[in-house]
Enzyme design. Sequence first.
Site, short mmCIF file in Angstrom:
data_model
loop_
_atom_site.label_atom_id
_atom_site.label_comp_id
_atom_site.label_asym_id
_atom_site.label_seq_id
_atom_site.Cartn_x
_atom_site.Cartn_y
_atom_site.Cartn_z
N GLU A 121 -8.82 2.63 -0.93
CA GLU A 121 -7.95 3.79 -0.69
C GLU A 121 -7.32 3.65 0.68
O GLU A 121 -8.01 3.69 1.69
CB GLU A 121 -8.76 5.09 -0.80
CG GLU A 121 -8.04 6.34 -0.39
CD GLU A 121 -6.69 6.53 -1.06
OE1 GLU A 121 -5.67 6.51 -0.36
OE2 GLU A 121 -6.67 6.70 -2.29
N LYS A 122 -6.00 3.50 0.71
CA LYS A 122 -5.30 3.20 1.97
C LYS A 122 -5.28 4.34 2.97
O LYS A 122 -4.93 4.14 4.13
CB LYS A 122 -3.87 2.75 1.68
CG LYS A 122 -3.01 3.82 1.05
CD LYS A 122 -1.66 3.24 0.69
CE LYS A 122 -0.91 4.19 -0.23
NZ LYS A 122 0.19 3.53 -0.89
N HIS A 123 -5.64 5.55 2.59
CA HIS A 123 -5.58 6.69 3.50
C HIS A 123 -6.86 6.92 4.30
O HIS A 123 -6.84 7.63 5.30
CB HIS A 123 -5.26 7.97 2.72
CG HIS A 123 -3.89 7.98 2.14
ND1 HIS A 123 -3.65 7.58 0.84
CD2 HIS A 123 -2.70 8.30 2.68
CE1 HIS A 123 -2.36 7.68 0.60
NE2 HIS A 123 -1.75 8.11 1.70
N HIS A 183 -0.80 0.96 4.75
CA HIS A 183 -0.19 2.27 4.52
C HIS A 183 1.26 2.21 4.97
O HIS A 183 1.56 1.64 6.01
CB HIS A 183 -0.94 3.36 5.30
CG HIS A 183 -0.51 4.73 4.93
ND1 HIS A 183 0.66 5.28 5.39
CD2 HIS A 183 -1.07 5.65 4.11
CE1 HIS A 183 0.80 6.49 4.88
NE2 HIS A 183 -0.24 6.74 4.09
N HIS A 186 7.07 8.70 4.63
CA HIS A 186 5.64 8.55 4.29
C HIS A 186 4.94 7.81 5.43
O HIS A 186 5.17 6.62 5.63
CB HIS A 186 5.52 7.76 2.98
CG HIS A 186 4.13 7.71 2.44
ND1 HIS A 186 3.79 6.88 1.40
CD2 HIS A 186 2.98 8.38 2.75
CE1 HIS A 186 2.51 7.03 1.10
NE2 HIS A 186 1.99 7.93 1.92
N CYS A 228 -1.91 12.11 6.63
CA CYS A 228 -0.73 11.54 5.99
C CYS A 228 0.22 12.68 5.67
O CYS A 228 -0.20 13.71 5.12
CB CYS A 228 -1.14 10.82 4.70
SG CYS A 228 0.26 10.23 3.71
N HIS A 256 0.03 12.99 1.70
CA HIS A 256 -1.25 13.11 1.01
C HIS A 256 -2.33 13.87 1.77
O HIS A 256 -3.47 13.92 1.34
CB HIS A 256 -1.74 11.72 0.61
CG HIS A 256 -0.78 11.02 -0.29
ND1 HIS A 256 0.02 9.99 0.14
CD2 HIS A 256 -0.46 11.24 -1.59
CE1 HIS A 256 0.79 9.59 -0.86
NE2 HIS A 256 0.52 10.34 -1.92
#
Length: 115
Positions: free
Chosen positions: A14-16, A41, A47, A102, A105
């Site tokens: 998960e890149k976040h 990311h 974004h 983010c 997100h």
Amino acid sequence: MLSQTIKSGDWKGEKHVPVIEYEKEGDLVKVEVSVGKEIPHPNTPEHHIAWIQLWFHPEDGAFPILVGKVEFSNHTDPLTEPRAVFFFRTQKKGKLYALSYCNIHGLWENEVTLE
């Protein structure tokens, strides 16, 4: 509650999720927090990661202490990287918590134990 809006996961998939890596020499602690270590990311005006915070909660402490916060203001050329290095001193064990935000997100967290 704010805590119900904070997401977490495995940073490898998960890149976040902020990645927390630390080195301790005596009472000096160096902590690097990054977002997108395994999966990059995006960093565009549309974004991006806006900021990263690092908190330390000593084992015997009643609440966590904000070690620092870094804001990433530029999302065009030259691009900023969502990565920050913090230094602090402690002889205590506890938990390191990282939060990242983010703009699409929301809030993401991770934690590691400081030995």
